[in-house]
Each structure stands twice: as structure tokens, then as C-alpha cells.
Design a protein around this motif. Structure first.
Motif, PDB file in Angstrom:
ATOM      1  N   TYR A   1       0.827  -1.204   0.000  1.00 56.60           N
ATOM      2  CA  TYR A   1       0.000   0.000   0.000  1.00 56.60           C
ATOM      3  C   TYR A   1       0.864   1.258   0.000  1.00 56.60           C
ATOM      4  CZ  TYR A   1      -3.239   3.575   1.683  1.00 56.60           C
ATOM      5  OH  TYR A   1      -3.977   4.729   1.831  1.00 56.60           O
ATOM      6  N   ASP A   2       1.962   1.223   0.783  1.00 53.66           N
ATOM      7  CA  ASP A   2       2.844   2.383   0.881  1.00 53.66           C
ATOM      8  C   ASP A   2       4.290   1.893   0.839  1.00 53.66           C
ATOM      9  OD1 ASP A   2       4.239   4.666   1.376  1.00 53.66           O
ATOM     10  OD2 ASP A   2       3.322   5.099   3.329  1.00 53.66           O
ATOM     11  N   PRO A   3       4.914   1.874  -0.353  1.00 52.58           N
ATOM     12  CA  PRO A   3       6.283   1.365  -0.489  1.00 52.58           C
ATOM     13  C   PRO A   3       7.307   2.130   0.341  1.00 52.58           C
ATOM     14  CG  PRO A   3       5.222   1.589  -2.645  1.00 52.58           C
ATOM     15  CD  PRO A   3       4.336   2.265  -1.654  1.00 52.58           C
ATOM     16  N   TYR A   4       6.973   3.337   0.794  1.00 55.30           N
ATOM     17  CA  TYR A   4       7.915   4.109   1.581  1.00 55.30           C
ATOM     18  C   TYR A   4       7.856   3.774   3.075  1.00 55.30           C
ATOM     19  CZ  TYR A   4       8.925   6.865  -2.558  1.00 55.30           C
ATOM     20  OH  TYR A   4       9.320   7.251  -3.821  1.00 55.30           O
ATOM     21  N   ARG A   5       7.011   2.798   3.446  1.00 50.30           N
ATOM     22  CA  ARG A   5       7.002   2.314   4.824  1.00 50.30           C
ATOM     23  C   ARG A   5       8.153   1.321   4.988  1.00 50.30           C
ATOM     24  NH1 ARG A   5       2.677   2.612   8.271  1.00 50.30           N
ATOM     25  NH2 ARG A   5       4.154   1.588   9.676  1.00 50.30           N
ATOM     26  N   HIS A   6       9.359   1.847   5.128  1.00 53.54           N
ATOM     27  CA  HIS A   6      10.540   0.991   5.217  1.00 53.54           C
ATOM     28  C   HIS A   6      10.505   0.107   6.465  1.00 53.54           C
ATOM     29  CE1 HIS A   6      12.169   3.121   1.845  1.00 53.54           C
ATOM     30  NE2 HIS A   6      12.134   4.281   2.476  1.00 53.54           N
ATOM     31  N   ASP A   7       9.802   0.553   7.501  1.00 54.71           N
ATOM     32  CA  ASP A   7       9.706  -0.275   8.693  1.00 54.71           C
ATOM     33  C   ASP A   7       8.915  -1.545   8.405  1.00 54.71           C
ATOM     34  OD1 ASP A   7       7.424   1.277   8.253  1.00 54.71           O
ATOM     35  OD2 ASP A   7       6.930   1.434  10.383  1.00 54.71           O
ATOM     36  N   MET A   8       7.877  -1.443   7.559  1.00 59.10           N
ATOM     37  CA  MET A   8       7.096  -2.615   7.207  1.00 59.10           C
ATOM     38  C   MET A   8       7.869  -3.555   6.286  1.00 59.10           C
ATOM     39  SD  MET A   8       4.154  -2.492   8.797  1.00 59.10           S
ATOM     40  CE  MET A   8       5.234  -2.025  10.171  1.00 59.10           C
ATOM     41  N   VAL A   9       8.646  -2.973   5.383  1.00 55.16           N
ATOM     42  CA  VAL A   9       9.510  -3.788   4.522  1.00 55.16           C
ATOM     43  C   VAL A   9      10.514  -4.555   5.383  1.00 55.16           C
ATOM     44  CG1 VAL A   9      11.225  -3.744   2.669  1.00 55.16           C
ATOM     45  CG2 VAL A   9       9.236  -2.231   2.566  1.00 55.16           C
ATOM     46  N   ALA A  10      11.017  -3.893   6.421  1.00 55.16           N
ATOM     47  CA  ALA A  10      11.969  -4.535   7.318  1.00 55.16           C
ATOM     48  C   ALA A  10      11.328  -5.705   8.064  1.00 55.16           C
ATOM     49  CB  ALA A  10      12.508  -3.506   8.316  1.00 55.16           C
ATOM     50  N   VAL A  11      10.124  -5.505   8.571  1.00 53.19           N
ATOM     51  CA  VAL A  11       9.422  -6.586   9.279  1.00 53.19           C
ATOM     52  C   VAL A  11       9.183  -7.769   8.345  1.00 53.19           C
ATOM     53  CG1 VAL A  11       7.270  -7.243  10.432  1.00 53.19           C
ATOM     54  CG2 VAL A  11       8.338  -5.039  10.947  1.00 53.19           C
ATOM     55  N   LEU A  12       8.788  -7.489   7.107  1.00 56.29           N
ATOM     56  CA  LEU A  12       8.554  -8.555   6.138  1.00 56.29           C
ATOM     57  C   LEU A  12       9.838  -9.354   5.902  1.00 56.29           C
ATOM     58  CD1 LEU A  12       6.676  -9.922   4.093  1.00 56.29           C
ATOM     59  CD2 LEU A  12       7.372  -8.199   2.418  1.00 56.29           C
ATOM     60  N   GLY A  13      10.961  -8.663   5.783  1.00 54.93           N
ATOM     61  CA  GLY A  13      12.224  -9.356   5.571  1.00 54.93           C
ATOM     62  C   GLY A  13      12.602 -10.244   6.745  1.00 54.93           C
ATOM     63  N   GLU A  14      12.353  -9.768   7.956  1.00 58.41           N
ATOM     64  CA  GLU A  14      12.734 -10.519   9.147  1.00 58.41           C
ATOM     65  C   GLU A  14      11.854 -11.747   9.368  1.00 58.41           C
ATOM     66  OE1 GLU A  14      12.919  -7.934  12.534  1.00 58.41           O
ATOM     67  OE2 GLU A  14      13.905  -6.352  11.370  1.00 58.41           O
ATOM     68  N   THR A  15      10.584 -11.650   9.045  1.00 55.71           N
ATOM     69  CA  THR A  15       9.648 -12.738   9.336  1.00 55.71           C
ATOM     70  C   THR A  15       9.559 -13.779   8.234  1.00 55.71           C
ATOM     71  OG1 THR A  15       7.845 -11.330   8.494  1.00 55.71           O
ATOM     72  CG2 THR A  15       8.216 -11.345  10.881  1.00 55.71           C
ATOM     73  N   THR A  16      10.195 -13.537   7.092  1.00 56.76           N
ATOM     74  CA  THR A  16      10.113 -14.493   5.982  1.00 56.76           C
ATOM     75  C   THR A  16      11.481 -14.997   5.511  1.00 56.76           C
ATOM     76  OG1 THR A  16      10.169 -12.716   4.306  1.00 56.76           O
ATOM     77  CG2 THR A  16       7.996 -13.437   5.104  1.00 56.76           C
ATOM     78  N   GLY A  17      12.562 -14.451   6.056  1.00 57.87           N
ATOM     79  CA  GLY A  17      13.863 -14.731   5.462  1.00 57.87           C
ATOM     80  C   GLY A  17      14.796 -15.645   6.217  1.00 57.87           C
ATOM     81  N   ARG A  18      14.317 -16.354   7.244  1.00 54.17           N
ATOM     82  CA  ARG A  18      15.224 -17.133   8.087  1.00 54.17           C
ATOM     83  C   ARG A  18      16.057 -18.137   7.286  1.00 54.17           C
ATOM     84  NH1 ARG A  18      15.889 -18.381  13.471  1.00 54.17           N
ATOM     85  NH2 ARG A  18      16.774 -20.427  13.906  1.00 54.17           N
ATOM     86  N   ARG A  19      15.429 -18.905   6.406  1.00 55.85           N
ATOM     87  CA  ARG A  19      16.161 -19.934   5.661  1.00 55.85           C
ATOM     88  C   ARG A  19      17.226 -19.298   4.763  1.00 55.85           C
ATOM     89  NH1 ARG A  19      12.714 -24.442   2.640  1.00 55.85           N
ATOM     90  NH2 ARG A  19      12.182 -24.751   4.847  1.00 55.85           N
ATOM     91  N   THR A  20      16.871 -18.221   4.093  1.00 61.20           N
ATOM     92  CA  THR A  20      17.822 -17.557   3.202  1.00 61.20           C
ATOM     93  C   THR A  20      18.938 -16.892   3.991  1.00 61.20           C
ATOM     94  OG1 THR A  20      15.995 -17.116   1.678  1.00 61.20           O
ATOM     95  CG2 THR A  20      18.031 -15.919   1.308  1.00 61.20           C
ATOM     96  N   LEU A  21      18.626 -16.341   5.151  1.00 63.48           N
ATOM     97  CA  LEU A  21      19.656 -15.731   5.990  1.00 63.48           C
ATOM     98  C   LEU A  21      20.678 -16.770   6.441  1.00 63.48           C
ATOM     99  CD1 LEU A  21      17.524 -13.296   8.192  1.00 63.48           C
ATOM    100  CD2 LEU A  21      19.141 -12.674   6.384  1.00 63.48           C
ATOM    101  N   LYS A  22      20.229 -17.995   6.675  1.00 59.46           N
ATOM    102  CA  LYS A  22      21.174 -19.060   7.031  1.00 59.46           C
ATOM    103  C   LYS A  22      22.149 -19.328   5.889  1.00 59.46           C
ATOM    104  CE  LYS A  22      18.343 -21.652  10.359  1.00 59.46           C
ATOM    105  NZ  LYS A  22      17.674 -22.955  10.633  1.00 59.46           N
ATOM    106  N   VAL A  23      21.632 -19.312   4.666  1.00 56.86           N
ATOM    107  CA  VAL A  23      22.497 -19.530   3.497  1.00 56.86           C
ATOM    108  C   VAL A  23      23.529 -18.405   3.384  1.00 56.86           C
ATOM    109  CG1 VAL A  23      22.559 -19.700   0.983  1.00 56.86           C
ATOM    110  CG2 VAL A  23      20.731 -20.839   2.264  1.00 56.86           C
ATOM    111  N   LEU A  24      23.068 -17.150   3.543  1.00 52.35           N
ATOM    112  CA  LEU A  24      23.986 -16.018   3.475  1.00 52.35           C
ATOM    113  C   LEU A  24      25.022 -16.081   4.593  1.00 52.35           C
ATOM    114  CD1 LEU A  24      21.474 -13.124   2.673  1.00 52.35           C
ATOM    115  CD2 LEU A  24      23.116 -14.171   1.100  1.00 52.35           C
ATOM    116  N   ARG A  25      24.566 -16.454   5.794  1.00 47.77           N
ATOM    117  CA  ARG A  25      25.490 -16.581   6.929  1.00 47.77           C
ATOM    118  C   ARG A  25      26.548 -17.640   6.653  1.00 47.77           C
ATOM    119  NH1 ARG A  25      23.972 -19.138  11.708  1.00 47.77           N
ATOM    120  NH2 ARG A  25      23.216 -20.790  10.303  1.00 47.77           N
TER     121      ARG A  25
END
Length: 244
Positions: A62-86
Motif C-alpha cells: 500500500y505504501d512502499p515508503y514504509r521501510h519499517d514494514m519492509v523490514a518486518v517482512l524481511g525478518e519474518t520471511t527470510g530465516r532460511r535464506t539468511l542461514k544460506v547467506l550466513r
């Protein structure tokens, strides 16, 4: 039902609106007696993460400039990918050192004087120009810098929390490498690059659904310049290397 709903949404009530710890402070664990794994950590259940992901995705669309919401989305959906990057960082000598030392990228840790002394055409000088435009003069669509990135809150692993925090702090460097501004068009291009390079679900979703927000008058997506680098090289690059 009301009690269950309150329990599920409790993390949102603990979601402070202000900035987190200073960006120059190393990312470290806190006392295990508090139940928190790192500063700003908000423990959440699987159900809470699902609801946070759904709500943040809708708000970010709805509002792409809500960077805080983009951040929450990244944190709650990215665990498996973050393990690969780590794991990729651990296999790289400089990446492993970064995971050990946990340096932060901020306006206070960057050597601005050295950046200004670099020749035109160098990455460091181009990054300085990006900061001058978006921080000092405010001519960008939003005022952005490494210091404006939201602190990690919903990743239930201290090491993975640092990985996503570092990813956020190099985001502006990707804008510099790609020659993209901080408007919606520029963000879509950067998110496509990040999606291919990292595989983070948040980046993939932003790249796919971000164009929906573009109006017919916005024109086509701008062509990015050849970055000559990758997200991984910035994740594993020592902070001093950005001054070149």
C-alpha cells in the motif's frame, strides 16, 4: 478469542517507533536472563510471525515508503535464506571475520574525509555523492543513510539478526553501484538485483509486486548500470574497503 488475539498481536505493541541503538555500536548479544538475544529483539511465535508477515506485506504494498514494514517482512520471511547467506560469509575469510567482530556501517564509522579525497570515478567518491544528495541536501525522494535503517527485531537468532542488519546497511551502496535513485523506480531495480543475488523472499516479493504501484505516467523501469560487484562482496567486504 479476544485473549488469543491479544497474545498474538503483543509484539506489535512492543514495536517502538523510535530509532534503535546507535548505528556505530557493535551488534552483540544481551543477557540470556532477559530472554532477549540482542538489543531490540522481540521474541515471537510462528503464528505471530505469520501475522506480522501478512500485515507488513499488505502495508508495504500500500505504501512502499514504509521501510519499517519492509523490514518486518524481511525478518519474518527470510530465516532460511539468511542461514544460506550466513554460511557463505563463514566460508569467506573476511566474511567470517565480520561475523566475529560485528562492525556497523554508519555515518559515524565511515571516513568522510578519506571519501572526499578519492578521485572521481571511484566507488567511494560515488557513494559519498549518494550520501550528499540524500542526506545533506535532501534532494532525494526520501532522506536516507545507513543510520536510517530499522533495527532488527523479529529474527530469533543473534547471528542471523546481524546478517540482515548488515544487508540493510549496505543497501545504499547497491543504489550507488547500480546508479539508481531512491524513488520507487530505483527501489524496484535495486530489489530485483537483491532478489537475484540473495534470494530473500522480501526482495522477491518487492521486485514482483512493486511495479503495481507505478502509475502509467511513470514510464519504464530505468536501466541500471553494470554494478561490477555483488551483494555478497559487500556483505563480506571490510568497512574500510568502501573508502576506495
Amino acid at each position: 478469542m479476544a485473549t488469543l488475539l491479544r497474545r498474538v498481536l503483543r509484539p506489535l505493541c512492543a514495536f517502538p517507533g523510535g530509532p534503535g541503538p546507535p548505528a556505530g555500536v557493535p551488534f552483540r548479544a544481551v543477557s540470556h536472563g532477559t530472554g532477549l538475544l540482542y538489543p531490540e529483539h522481540i521474541p515471537t511465535s510462528v503464528l505471530q510471525k505469520v501475522l506480522l508477515a501478512a500485515g507488513s506485506a499488505g502495508m508495504a504494498l500500500y505504501d512502499p515508503y514504509r521501510h519499517d514494514m519492509v523490514a518486518v517482512l524481511g525478518e519474518t520471511t527470510g530465516r532460511r535464506t539468511l542461514k544460506v547467506l550466513r554460511d557463505q560469509m563463514k566460508r569467506d575469510p573476511e566474511g567470517a571475520q565480520i561475523l566475529q567482530e560485528r562492525p556497523r556501517i554508519s555515518l559515524s564509522t565511515l571516513d568522510m574525509g578519506k571519501l572526499r579525497s578519492l578521485p572521481e570515478g571511484s566507488f567511494g567518491r560515488a557513494y559519498l555523492h549518494f550520501l550528499d544528495v540524500n542526506v545533506a541536501s535532501g534532494r532525494g525522494m526520501t532522506r536516507v543513510s545507513p543510520d536510517t535503517r530499522a533495527p532488527t527485531r523479529f529474527v530469533d537468532d543473534e547471528e542471523l539478526a546481524y546478517v540482515i542488519q548488515r544487508y540493510r546497511e549496505i543497501h545504499d551502496m547497491l543504489h550507488t553501484l547500480l546508479g539508481m535513485p531512491t524513488n520507487i523506480l530505483g527501489e524496484i531495480v535495486v530489489k530485483w538485483f537483491e532478489a537475484v543475488q540473495t534470494g530473500l523472499p522480501m526482495c522477491v516479493l518487492s521486485a514482483l509486486f512493486g511495479p503495481i504501484r507505478l502509475s502509467a505516467q511513470a514510464g519504464g523501469v530505468p536501466r541500471a548500470q553494470d554494478p561490477g560487484s555483488s551483494v555478497f562482496s559487500l556483505l563480506c567486504g571490510p568497512t574500510g574497503a568502501y573508502n576506495c
